[in-house]
Design an enzyme around this catalytic site. Structure first.
Site, PDB file in Angstrom:
ATOM      1  N   THR A 131     -59.622 -29.092 117.799  1.00  7.67           N
ATOM      2  CA  THR A 131     -58.335 -29.451 117.207  1.00  7.67           C
ATOM      3  C   THR A 131     -57.557 -30.415 118.097  1.00  7.67           C
ATOM      4  O   THR A 131     -57.734 -30.420 119.321  1.00  7.67           O
ATOM      5  CB  THR A 131     -57.500 -28.161 117.010  1.00  7.67           C
ATOM      6  OG1 THR A 131     -56.145 -28.508 116.729  1.00  7.67           O
ATOM      7  CG2 THR A 131     -57.488 -27.285 118.261  1.00  7.67           C
ATOM      8  N   ASP A 132     -56.644 -31.173 117.478  1.00  5.77           N
ATOM      9  CA  ASP A 132     -55.762 -32.054 118.270  1.00  5.77           C
ATOM     10  C   ASP A 132     -54.717 -31.246 119.042  1.00  5.77           C
ATOM     11  O   ASP A 132     -54.046 -31.780 119.925  1.00  5.77           O
ATOM     12  CB  ASP A 132     -55.069 -33.079 117.364  1.00  5.77           C
ATOM     13  CG  ASP A 132     -54.160 -32.466 116.304  1.00  5.77           C
ATOM     14  OD1 ASP A 132     -54.161 -31.227 116.141  1.00  5.77           O
ATOM     15  OD2 ASP A 132     -53.432 -33.230 115.629  1.00  5.77           O
ATOM     16  N   GLU A 133     -54.590 -29.936 118.726  1.00  5.68           N
ATOM     17  CA  GLU A 133     -53.540 -29.145 119.369  1.00  5.68           C
ATOM     18  C   GLU A 133     -53.793 -28.947 120.867  1.00  5.68           C
ATOM     19  O   GLU A 133     -52.893 -28.579 121.610  1.00  5.68           O
ATOM     20  CB  GLU A 133     -53.365 -27.800 118.640  1.00  5.68           C
ATOM     21  CG  GLU A 133     -53.038 -28.033 117.171  1.00  5.68           C
ATOM     22  CD  GLU A 133     -52.587 -26.794 116.401  1.00  5.68           C
ATOM     23  OE1 GLU A 133     -52.074 -25.854 117.007  1.00  5.68           O
ATOM     24  OE2 GLU A 133     -52.761 -26.803 115.163  1.00  5.68           O
ATOM     25  N   TYR A 156     -53.569 -20.088 120.781  1.00  3.23           N
ATOM     26  CA  TYR A 156     -54.635 -20.709 119.984  1.00  3.23           C
ATOM     27  C   TYR A 156     -55.124 -21.992 120.649  1.00  3.23           C
ATOM     28  O   TYR A 156     -56.315 -22.160 120.921  1.00  3.23           O
ATOM     29  CB  TYR A 156     -54.143 -20.998 118.555  1.00  3.23           C
ATOM     30  CG  TYR A 156     -55.029 -21.970 117.792  1.00  3.23           C
ATOM     31  CD1 TYR A 156     -56.342 -21.634 117.476  1.00  3.23           C
ATOM     32  CD2 TYR A 156     -54.556 -23.227 117.396  1.00  3.23           C
ATOM     33  CE1 TYR A 156     -57.172 -22.528 116.794  1.00  3.23           C
ATOM     34  CE2 TYR A 156     -55.364 -24.119 116.707  1.00  3.23           C
ATOM     35  CZ  TYR A 156     -56.673 -23.774 116.410  1.00  3.23           C
ATOM     36  OH  TYR A 156     -57.484 -24.655 115.738  1.00  3.23           O
ATOM     37  N   LYS A 160     -58.773 -22.973 122.380  1.00  4.60           N
ATOM     38  CA  LYS A 160     -59.619 -24.095 121.932  1.00  4.60           C
ATOM     39  C   LYS A 160     -59.838 -25.083 123.091  1.00  4.60           C
ATOM     40  O   LYS A 160     -60.929 -25.623 123.258  1.00  4.60           O
ATOM     41  CB  LYS A 160     -58.977 -24.817 120.735  1.00  4.60           C
ATOM     42  CG  LYS A 160     -58.955 -24.031 119.438  1.00  4.60           C
ATOM     43  CD  LYS A 160     -60.331 -23.695 118.872  1.00  4.60           C
ATOM     44  CE  LYS A 160     -61.095 -24.876 118.353  1.00  4.60           C
ATOM     45  NZ  LYS A 160     -62.341 -24.465 117.643  1.00  4.60           N
TER      46      LYS A 160
HETATM   47  P1  NAD Z   1     -60.638 -20.507 109.256  1.00  2.01           P
HETATM   48  O1  NAD Z   1     -59.789 -19.507 109.989  1.00  2.01           O
HETATM   49  O2  NAD Z   1     -60.351 -20.807 107.835  1.00  2.01           O
HETATM   50  O3  NAD Z   1     -62.174 -20.059 109.330  1.00  2.01           O
HETATM   51  C1  NAD Z   1     -62.754 -19.539 110.486  1.00  2.01           C
HETATM   52  C2  NAD Z   1     -64.083 -18.899 110.088  1.00  2.01           C
HETATM   53  O4  NAD Z   1     -64.675 -18.369 111.289  1.00  2.01           O
HETATM   54  C3  NAD Z   1     -63.932 -17.715 109.118  1.00  2.01           C
HETATM   55  O5  NAD Z   1     -64.879 -17.809 108.101  1.00  2.01           O
HETATM   56  C4  NAD Z   1     -64.189 -16.498 110.001  1.00  2.01           C
HETATM   57  O6  NAD Z   1     -64.749 -15.401 109.292  1.00  2.01           O
HETATM   58  C5  NAD Z   1     -65.155 -17.058 111.029  1.00  2.01           C
HETATM   59  N1  NAD Z   1     -65.116 -16.293 112.279  1.00  2.01           N
HETATM   60  C6  NAD Z   1     -64.017 -15.912 112.974  1.00  2.01           C
HETATM   61  N2  NAD Z   1     -64.395 -15.169 114.042  1.00  2.01           N
HETATM   62  C7  NAD Z   1     -65.749 -15.113 114.027  1.00  2.01           C
HETATM   63  C8  NAD Z   1     -66.713 -14.500 114.867  1.00  2.01           C
HETATM   64  N3  NAD Z   1     -66.337 -13.784 115.948  1.00  2.01           N
HETATM   65  N4  NAD Z   1     -68.018 -14.654 114.585  1.00  2.01           N
HETATM   66  C9  NAD Z   1     -68.413 -15.374 113.489  1.00  2.01           C
HETATM   67  N5  NAD Z   1     -67.534 -15.942 112.638  1.00  2.01           N
HETATM   68  C10 NAD Z   1     -66.212 -15.821 112.912  1.00  2.01           C
HETATM   69  O7  NAD Z   1     -60.578 -21.811 110.161  1.00  2.01           O
HETATM   70  P2  NAD Z   1     -60.588 -23.338 109.724  1.00  2.01           P
HETATM   71  O8  NAD Z   1     -59.203 -23.777 109.468  1.00  2.01           O
HETATM   72  O9  NAD Z   1     -61.637 -23.553 108.709  1.00  2.01           O
HETATM   73  O10 NAD Z   1     -61.039 -24.016 111.117  1.00  2.01           O
HETATM   74  C11 NAD Z   1     -62.421 -24.174 111.419  1.00  2.01           C
HETATM   75  C12 NAD Z   1     -62.543 -24.831 112.781  1.00  2.01           C
HETATM   76  O11 NAD Z   1     -61.891 -26.096 112.770  1.00  2.01           O
HETATM   77  C13 NAD Z   1     -61.892 -24.032 113.912  1.00  2.01           C
HETATM   78  O12 NAD Z   1     -62.713 -24.129 115.044  1.00  2.01           O
HETATM   79  C14 NAD Z   1     -60.565 -24.725 114.124  1.00  2.01           C
HETATM   80  O13 NAD Z   1     -60.129 -24.581 115.464  1.00  2.01           O
HETATM   81  C15 NAD Z   1     -60.929 -26.160 113.796  1.00  2.01           C
HETATM   82  N6  NAD Z   1     -59.809 -26.989 113.289  1.00  2.01           N
HETATM   83  C16 NAD Z   1     -59.027 -26.552 112.267  1.00  2.01           C
HETATM   84  C17 NAD Z   1     -58.015 -27.377 111.771  1.00  2.01           C
HETATM   85  C18 NAD Z   1     -57.147 -26.966 110.600  1.00  2.01           C
HETATM   86  O14 NAD Z   1     -56.222 -27.691 110.243  1.00  2.01           O
HETATM   87  N7  NAD Z   1     -57.419 -25.848 109.936  1.00  2.01           N
HETATM   88  C19 NAD Z   1     -57.817 -28.634 112.334  1.00  2.01           C
HETATM   89  C20 NAD Z   1     -58.637 -29.037 113.392  1.00  2.01           C
HETATM   90  C21 NAD Z   1     -59.644 -28.219 113.846  1.00  2.01           C
HETATM   91  P1  TYD Z   2     -49.682 -24.293 110.208  1.00  2.45           P
HETATM   92  O1  TYD Z   2     -50.124 -24.550 108.809  1.00  2.45           O
HETATM   93  O2  TYD Z   2     -49.642 -22.882 110.700  1.00  2.45           O
HETATM   94  O3  TYD Z   2     -50.581 -25.207 111.160  1.00  2.45           O
HETATM   95  P2  TYD Z   2     -50.388 -25.547 112.742  1.00  2.45           P
HETATM   96  O4  TYD Z   2     -49.449 -24.578 113.340  1.00  2.45           O
HETATM   97  O5  TYD Z   2     -51.784 -25.368 113.253  1.00  2.45           O
HETATM   98  O6  TYD Z   2     -49.906 -26.956 112.803  1.00  2.45           O
HETATM   99  O7  TYD Z   2     -48.234 -24.901 110.375  1.00  2.45           O
HETATM  100  C1  TYD Z   2     -47.961 -26.265 110.091  1.00  2.45           C
HETATM  101  C2  TYD Z   2     -46.524 -26.530 110.447  1.00  2.45           C
HETATM  102  O8  TYD Z   2     -45.695 -25.782 109.552  1.00  2.45           O
HETATM  103  C3  TYD Z   2     -46.143 -26.062 111.844  1.00  2.45           C
HETATM  104  O9  TYD Z   2     -45.194 -26.971 112.377  1.00  2.45           O
HETATM  105  C4  TYD Z   2     -45.489 -24.710 111.626  1.00  2.45           C
HETATM  106  C5  TYD Z   2     -44.852 -24.856 110.263  1.00  2.45           C
HETATM  107  N1  TYD Z   2     -44.779 -23.628 109.435  1.00  2.45           N
HETATM  108  C6  TYD Z   2     -43.577 -23.285 108.817  1.00  2.45           C
HETATM  109  O10 TYD Z   2     -42.558 -23.971 108.957  1.00  2.45           O
HETATM  110  N2  TYD Z   2     -43.562 -22.162 108.026  1.00  2.45           N
HETATM  111  C7  TYD Z   2     -44.645 -21.365 107.862  1.00  2.45           C
HETATM  112  O11 TYD Z   2     -44.569 -20.332 107.146  1.00  2.45           O
HETATM  113  C8  TYD Z   2     -45.876 -21.743 108.501  1.00  2.45           C
HETATM  114  C9  TYD Z   2     -47.119 -20.892 108.347  1.00  2.45           C
HETATM  115  C10 TYD Z   2     -45.896 -22.894 109.268  1.00  2.45           C
END
Ligand code: NAD
Ligand code: TYD
Length: 350
Positions: A131-133, A156, A160
């Site tokens: 992630t970019d975070e 988080y 990462k």
């Molecule tokens: P998500 O939470 O929707 O899915 C995570 C998946 O991992 C789930 O299916 C869960 O069951 C599985 N999982 C969790 N713990 C596990 C374990 N111990 N063993 C096996 N499986 C396990 O997450 P997402 O949003 O799809 O993100 C996927 C990846 O992309 C992550 O690594 C996250 O850091 C990265 N990412 C997410 C975003 C975003 O905006 N959601 C952006 C950039 C990077």
């Molecule tokens: P989120 O979807 O949790 O992603 P991330 O924290 O990984 O960026 O949140 C996106 C943005 O929205 C973040 O600035 C937090 C804000 N947010 C709210 O304002 N209300 C909410 O209920 C949630 C879940 C997030």
């Protein structure tokens, strides 16, 4: 047949990556390894679950013995690692779970890959999705590049960042063939309704308050999930080993503007008077350590590998709303918890 292991394939982004790879690469065997935590939902993959080149494996990446046995048995050619705990607010309540899954789980996978590939590192790849975070927060100006120093602020992003460091350390120390990508915020179908956009879609539909942290001034760079999956495909097949790519949409929005746009789109879709949904916006206590602004410079990926996002945000958000409105059953199973019985029905009792 090449064997590709995708971890976390039942989650939001993972399910889009699994679908893309199963459909696009019928000559590769795609394994989806997922623990099915609250975030894992096999209903996301109903359309590909019977394809001959798809196999689901239920398992936990924190269980080193299980992981080593699986790698020894299947001898995967490559790994795309997405499994993680992914929600910042949950990491604030339970940091240790994030260390277990995101750090220990990643190191278990690295160890297993290192062991089975040690005699012949060529033609393998460990692709770590991040992630970019990890870069922390930006002020009003600037963009995250691949050279930006790590400065994570939430448990988080700290977990990462630690996992990214381990992946690089395995490249430097053991020559494990790795690549990392760091992506901005994703949105789209199958997004669990604890994150901002799907939570607000669900709440607007049900006329519930839309909780905006602080003043809603925090900025995120939103990318449609299928564009992230296509970037992963391009990087997986073309990246230089040991390299990092930033993935982003050049699409910065304050949270309040995202929610206003969503309210407007849903006024129309639900046949409500203009401005009705905006009245649901409710400002609530800010998130602890809330990063102000994320924004990605994805020039390297665009110039080196020719990837670019396909959708404008307005179009992608409308597509997302349409998906949620057309998939009421998915949403109601997720909000009622019924989706967690799907695995037992689908994979055990038959
Ligand atoms: P998500 O939470 O929707 O899915 C995570 C998946 O991992 C789930 O299916 C869960 O069951 C599985 N999982 C969790 N713990 C596990 C374990 N111990 N063993 C096996 N499986 C396990 O997450 P997402 O949003 O799809 O993100 C996927 C990846 O992309 C992550 O690594 C996250 O850091 C990265 N990412 C997410 C975003 C975003 O905006 N959601 C952006 C950039 C990077
Ligand atoms: P989120 O979807 O949790 O992603 P991330 O924290 O990984 O960026 O949140 C996106 C943005 O929205 C973040 O600035 C937090 C804000 N947010 C709210 O304002 N209300 C909410 O209920 C949630 C879940 C997030």
């Amino acid at each position: 047949m090449k064997k590709i292991l995708i971890t976390g394939g039942a989650g939001f982004i993972g399910s889009h990556v699994v679908r893309l790879f199963v459909n696009k690469y019928p000559d590769s065997q795609i394994f989806n390894l997922d623990k099915l935590t609250y975030a894992g939902n096999l209903e996301n993959l109903k359309d590909v679950e019977h394809k001959p080149n798809y196999k689901f494996v239920k398992g936990d990446i924190t269980d080193a013995t299980f992981i080593n046995n699986l790698f020894n048995q299947e001898k995967f050619d490559s790994v795309i690692h997405l499994a993680a705990e992914s929600h910042v607010d949950r990491s604030i309540s339970n940091p240790l779970e994030f260390v277990q899954t995101n750090v220990i789980g990643t190191v278990n996978l690295l160890n297993a890959a290192k062991e089975i590939w040690k005699d012949n590192l060529a033609n393998h790849l460990f692709y770590h999705v991040s992630t970019d975070e990890v870069y922390g927060t930006l002020g009003e100006e600037g963009l995250f590049t691949e050279e930006t120093s790590y400065d994570p602020h939430s448990p988080y992003s700290a977990s990462k960042a630690a996992s990214d460091h381990f992946v690089r350390a395995y490249f430097d120390t053991y020559k494990l063939p790795v690549v990392i990508s760091n992506c901005s915020n994703n949105y789209g179908p199958n997004h669990f309704p604890e994150k901002l956009i799907p939570l607000c879609i669900h709440n607007i539909k049900n006329n519930k308050p839309l909780p905006i942290y602080g003043k809603g001034e925090n900025v995120r760079d939103w990318l449609f999930v299928e564009d992230h999956a296509s970037a992963i495909d391009v990087i997986f097949h073309n990246a230089k080993l040991g390299s990092t790519y930033n993935i982003g949409g050049h699409n910065e929005w304050t949270n309040i503007d995202v929610i206003r746009l969503l309210c407007k789109i849903m006024d129309k879709k639900l046949g409500r008077a203009e401005g009705k949904n905006e009245k649901l916006i409710t400002f609530v206590k800010d998130r602890a350590g809330h990063d102000l602004r994320y924004a990605i410079d994805s020039t390297k990926l665009q110039n080196e590998l020719g990837w670019k996002p396909s959708l404008q945000f307005e179009e992608g958000l409308e597509k997302t709303v349409d998906w949620y409105l057309a998939n009421e059953e998915w949403l109601s199973h997720v909000t009622s918890g019924n989706y967690q019985t799907y695995y037992d029905k689908q994979y055990v009792q038959r």
